[in-house]
Design a protein around this motif. Sequence first.
Motif: not given
Length: 630
Positions: A32-37, A45-46, A174-179, A200-203
């Motif tokens: 899952i990717a979490f998108i927001a401004k 949230i992270l 759980i990843l915050d901007e992995p790239t 299982t990913l949440f990023m």
Amino acid sequence: MNLLTVENISKAYGELVLFNDLSFGVNKDQKIAFIAKNGTGKTSILNMLSGKDTPDTGQINYRNGIRVSFLEQEPDLAPDLTIEETIFASDNEILRVIENYEKALENSEDADTYQSAFEAMERFNAWDFETQYKQILFKLKLEDLNVKVGKLSGGQKKRLALANALINQPELLILDEPTNHLDLEMIEWLEEYFAKENMTLFMVTHDRYFLERVCTEIIELENGQLYPYKGNYSYYLEKKEARIEQEAVEQHKTKRLFKKELTWMRRQPKARTTKSKSRISDFQEIKEKASKRRNDHEIELEINMQRVGSKILEMHKISKSYPDKPILDKFEYTFVKGERVGIIGKNGTGKSTFLNILTGMDQPDSGKVVVGDTIKFGYYTQKGIQIKPGQKVIEVIREFGDFIPLAKGRQISAQQLLERFLFDRKKQYDFVDKLSGGERKRLYLCTVLIQNPNFLILDEPTNDLDIITLNVLESFLLDFPGCLIVVSHDRYFMDKIVDHLFVFRGNAVIEDFPGNYSDYRAYEDSTALEIKAEKLKTKEETKEINSNKNSWKTENKGKQLSYLEQKEYKQLEKDIQKLEFKKGEIEQQFLIGDLSGDDIAKLSIALKEIVDGIESKTERWFALSAILEN
């Protein structure tokens, strides 16, 4: 199987309400990717998921006993530990088994300790795990395990934190901007890794190709509401567009209903019956829905930038190097009007140094840069902008300019530019201290653009920017009539913006490739296949010619060891050392005078097996050594 449940969480900082009553879950094998401004609560949230923060209301529950790893945007690592010590500091039991085995190898004279460590490796099946984690370190360019964390760059620390997260083999990652801070080669390797691993990913990520190739579901937070999309980035774009169209239809219907109800309200009905009171109450809800607006901005500007003369920018025989690190070697290039160049290459190959020389912030060792008289640079660097204490958003941008001139005498004011980059009028009068990291990057970008440059240089502009802002920036740059140089690891962004690439290969080798990143990747892949086919052909021919036992001496000429061969080479040295130790032990037993005939026979057989093993491993060691010497 549900791994994580988030129920009715809310968060506010004083008067600033980030979100209310958000609920979602993460099930096994979802990606899952979490998108927001920026500034709407992604990082908050992270932080709540990792336990660094708590929601004002609601709760977050993990399935009992699951392994969870977190990759933070700015990892917090102990500076006094080495890379290896940082990895072994994990709670992973198999890593402790491997660590004990490594120590036992260093003290091989203690046979009991070695035997115990060896048996533990067998019991936990740690051999495959050790191979996997060392492969991860190799891919993330963390080969020197004795380097202290305090001496690593920001990018290296991010890679170490990523390695740590992957090595722990979590059930939920759980990843915050992995790239961020990864070069293109590493990003593509990470894509492949996540695509094939049952993880299982949440990023949170802004990398749209990464979203396309890795994620199976996207959750978007917009205007305080969650919208799930069960598909990758292409599916998300398609369904979001359909949702917006549907919302527009509903909005139109609501406005018509609002006008009808407004007419009824203006008649001021005297009889306040239960029915009329209910209708008045409904009217307030209709009014709120009818007044809702989307803040989507399509930028279509006819920028009237300063006139560009015939001479733009010329580089004549530019050379630059640092100790043992050549960056440029007599590099020559002449820029023309409207040129749009992308710069790619591994970290440390000199991309930022090249830009600094272009803009006069650094000097070449030899050669000269000739800048046209009419050229005005706009340089967005990775360092960002220095903010004075107590400054408001609008005050920051007005220090650099009040407007951008457009065609036909029109102009776009500082306020309007900020609005287009998603700072509404209220946000413009907030203190900069209140902004999130991504919002500060967005503000910095506006300070560069308001100066109305005709030669724009952007060094990693996409880091920390949300997808919505990236779309706005792309729209602006597509209308930008001047010259443009972009350094970015965002492949989607590069494909959309640039016409050709400078490929920094390292050791002062720079290639000019005629096409965008996808064109380049396709070319590289086809070239690699041709080389591989040629190698296979050569190998088959060599096998036919060389049939004797020592043919490896000829076959390996000009060859390099693969990662697995390098690992085997190092392991052989350890194995030979262990066998020599066992050989010495048996030889010592022969010195005991009271051995029976059966004991002597058994020891002789064991000694022969060990000697044969030493010879076999030594021959293989010499074979690999010959390749290293080529």
